[in-house]
Design an enzyme around this catalytic site. Sequence first.
Site, PDB file in Angstrom:
ATOM      1  CG  ASP A  67      10.133 -33.349 -95.416  1.00  0.00           C
ATOM      2  OD1 ASP A  67       9.970 -34.295 -94.632  1.00  0.00           O
ATOM      3  OD2 ASP A  67       9.308 -33.057 -96.298  1.00  0.00           O
ATOM      4  CG  ASN A 136       1.718 -27.494-103.174  1.00  0.00           C
ATOM      5  OD1 ASN A 136       2.225 -28.603-103.002  1.00  0.00           O
ATOM      6  ND2 ASN A 136       2.115 -26.418-102.513  1.00  0.00           N
ATOM      7  CG  HIS A 138       4.695 -30.237-101.187  1.00  0.00           C
ATOM      8  ND1 HIS A 138       3.835 -29.400-100.513  1.00  0.00           N
ATOM      9  CD2 HIS A 138       4.734 -31.372-100.456  1.00  0.00           C
ATOM     10  CE1 HIS A 138       3.389 -30.019 -99.426  1.00  0.00           C
ATOM     11  NE2 HIS A 138       3.913 -31.215 -99.373  1.00  0.00           N
ATOM     12  CD  GLU A 143       5.535 -25.783-100.551  1.00  0.00           C
ATOM     13  OE1 GLU A 143       4.843 -26.418-101.366  1.00  0.00           O
ATOM     14  OE2 GLU A 143       5.168 -25.567 -99.385  1.00  0.00           O
TER      15      GLU A 143
END
Length: 241
Positions: A67, A136, A138, A143
């Site tokens: 990313d 979380n 990811h 996400e």
Amino acid sequence: MRIIKFEDLDALSEYGALLIAETVNDNNKCTLGLATGSSPIGIYEKLTKLYKEGKVDFSGVNTFNLDEYVGLKENDPQSYRFFMDHHLFDSININKKNTFIPDGSADDLESVCSEYEKLIEEHGGIDLQLLGIGHNGHIGFNEPGTEFSKKTKVVELSSSTRQANKRFFSSIDDVPTYAITMGVETIMKAKKIVMVAYGADKASIIHDAFFKEVTPLIPASILQLHPDFTLLADKEALNNI
Ligand code: GLP
């Protein structure tokens, strides 16, 4: 799914570096998928050491990063290009032309995404993908709630991810709102996947992702279905299981 527990980050990083070196030594033209964040830094340090000891040669290796933030130029110290140069590429004998990271500063981000997918395919797909995990759940910047079927795409970052990553920026306002990330489908196509997780603050998400059902609400949980997935975790991240 294999889970390997380590006493500490040093032992974990040593093992992870040896796994990557083994992949490179088996095929010196292999394609590695790489990650940023604090989790893989120890592995990059150990890989650099192995290179300096003459135990691994990166001259024919290709890399694709997971990313990149949208809106940061590659020489921006917060960009993932800068991170990779600093933590790995500048210290080993890799040809920078063979290191790919999505260009988050381009005008046409959609074509950056489709081109990235094409390039990965042209390089024979990813042999080993390294991953960290967000608090979380990811992976890359996929996400919670993300579609499992998606390829490389532009995503809006959740506020929890921006909060978690603000430690690298001078203020929350400087943390980009968008990023380009390989999709879950891109990641799942890798032949081998290795995730690194350490520290007590990852214990709860590791439990939810790998000891419960697969759900798009925790993107990392899909890795349970990958035929060659290994989680390298220290005892804190495994909550001393
Ligand atoms: C960022 C990256 C992820 C990484 C995550 C966890 O959001 N895009 O690829 O896994 O951070 O980072 P850390 O290893 O610092 O906990």
